[in-house]
Scaffold this motif. Structure first.
Motif, PDB file in Angstrom:
ATOM      1  N   LEU A  23       0.796  -1.231   0.000  1.00  0.00           N
ATOM      2  CA  LEU A  23       0.000   0.000   0.000  1.00  0.00           C
ATOM      3  C   LEU A  23       0.830   1.284   0.000  1.00  0.00           C
ATOM      4  CD1 LEU A  23      -2.806  -1.094   2.481  1.00  0.00           C
ATOM      5  CD2 LEU A  23      -2.984  -0.822  -0.001  1.00  0.00           C
ATOM      6  N   THR A  24       2.129   1.163   0.127  1.00  0.00           N
ATOM      7  CA  THR A  24       2.976   2.361   0.098  1.00  0.00           C
ATOM      8  C   THR A  24       3.897   2.391  -1.117  1.00  0.00           C
ATOM      9  OG1 THR A  24       4.582   1.309   1.579  1.00  0.00           O
ATOM     10  CG2 THR A  24       2.900   2.708   2.605  1.00  0.00           C
ATOM     11  N   LYS A  28       2.208   0.060  -7.061  1.00  0.00           N
ATOM     12  CA  LYS A  28       1.269  -1.032  -6.784  1.00  0.00           C
ATOM     13  C   LYS A  28      -0.130  -0.583  -6.374  1.00  0.00           C
ATOM     14  CE  LYS A  28       4.853  -4.270  -5.590  1.00  0.00           C
ATOM     15  NZ  LYS A  28       5.370  -5.212  -4.634  1.00  0.00           N
ATOM     16  N   TYR A  29      -0.361   0.713  -6.205  1.00  0.00           N
ATOM     17  CA  TYR A  29      -1.707   1.158  -5.852  1.00  0.00           C
ATOM     18  C   TYR A  29      -2.060   2.410  -6.637  1.00  0.00           C
ATOM     19  CZ  TYR A  29       0.133   4.925  -2.896  1.00  0.00           C
ATOM     20  OH  TYR A  29       0.765   6.046  -2.441  1.00  0.00           O
ATOM     21  N   ARG A  35      -6.806   3.807   0.966  1.00  0.00           N
ATOM     22  CA  ARG A  35      -6.042   2.623   1.352  1.00  0.00           C
ATOM     23  C   ARG A  35      -6.465   2.163   2.745  1.00  0.00           C
ATOM     24  NH1 ARG A  35      -0.164   4.779   0.836  1.00  0.00           N
ATOM     25  NH2 ARG A  35      -1.190   6.561   1.764  1.00  0.00           N
ATOM     26  N   ALA A  36      -6.546   0.853   2.932  1.00  0.00           N
ATOM     27  CA  ALA A  36      -6.893   0.276   4.232  1.00  0.00           C
ATOM     28  C   ALA A  36      -6.398  -1.165   4.262  1.00  0.00           C
ATOM     29  CB  ALA A  36      -8.399   0.313   4.466  1.00  0.00           C
ATOM     30  N   ASN A  67      -0.691   4.026  10.928  1.00  0.00           N
ATOM     31  CA  ASN A  67      -1.309   5.284  11.345  1.00  0.00           C
ATOM     32  C   ASN A  67      -0.552   6.471  10.763  1.00  0.00           C
ATOM     33  OD1 ASN A  67      -1.542   7.732  13.045  1.00  0.00           O
ATOM     34  ND2 ASN A  67      -2.994   6.509  14.189  1.00  0.00           N
ATOM     35  N   SER A  68       0.774   6.428  10.829  1.00  0.00           N
ATOM     36  CA  SER A  68       1.582   7.551  10.324  1.00  0.00           C
ATOM     37  C   SER A  68       1.428   7.735   8.814  1.00  0.00           C
ATOM     38  CB  SER A  68       3.060   7.357  10.681  1.00  0.00           C
ATOM     39  OG  SER A  68       3.653   6.357   9.875  1.00  0.00           O
ATOM     40  N   LYS A  69       0.985   6.694   8.125  1.00  0.00           N
ATOM     41  CA  LYS A  69       0.789   6.761   6.672  1.00  0.00           C
ATOM     42  C   LYS A  69      -0.685   6.937   6.303  1.00  0.00           C
ATOM     43  CE  LYS A  69       5.016   4.311   5.722  1.00  0.00           C
ATOM     44  NZ  LYS A  69       5.738   5.482   5.293  1.00  0.00           N
ATOM     45  N   GLY A  70      -1.537   7.106   7.330  1.00  0.00           N
ATOM     46  CA  GLY A  70      -2.957   7.317   7.079  1.00  0.00           C
ATOM     47  C   GLY A  70      -3.690   6.078   6.600  1.00  0.00           C
TER      48      GLY A  70
END
Length: 113
Positions: A23-24, A28-29, A35-36, A67-70
């Motif tokens: 997800l980062t 790839k996204y 994102r979750a 959390n830090s990446k939302g």
């Protein structure tokens, strides 16, 4: 098809890291997509480190990173073992009813009810 067997090795930190890697990585996204992470588990972590405390700490660190990446982490506990279920609820929880600060809570998914 290989049969599934319980091995007693639950490495939630590694699973969360794999999801975070996906997800980062911008390749790839979709950049504008929400994102979750949805975490399914049938127990509580006992890897890495060979102890529950070390494994929980590692998983909580990954939830903090999410959390830090939302990226919120939605948790679904599947344990049917009456001795594990309360630990699983607290470990995965969103602090509903003051039950503790679990993965969902740490990742920023605290829900007021």
């Amino acid at each position: 098809i290989l049969p599934l067997r319980p091995t007693g090795k639950t490495n939630i930190a590694d699973s969360l890291q794999s999801a975070l890697n996906e997800l980062t990585d911008a390749a790839k996204y979709r950049p504008r997509a929400k994102r979750a992470i949805i975490l399914f588990t049938d127990g509580v972590p006992n890897e890495p480190g060979g102890s529950s405390a070390a494994a929980e700490s590692a998983a909580f660190a990954k939830a903090s990173l999410a959390n830090s990446k939302g990226i919120p982490i939605y948790t679904i506990g599947l344990s049917q073992n009456a001795t594990i279920k309360p630990k699983e609820d607290a470990f995965l929880g969103d602090n509903k009813g003051g039950s503790g600060k679990g993965i969902a809570f740490i990742s920023g998914l605290s829900i007021s009810r």
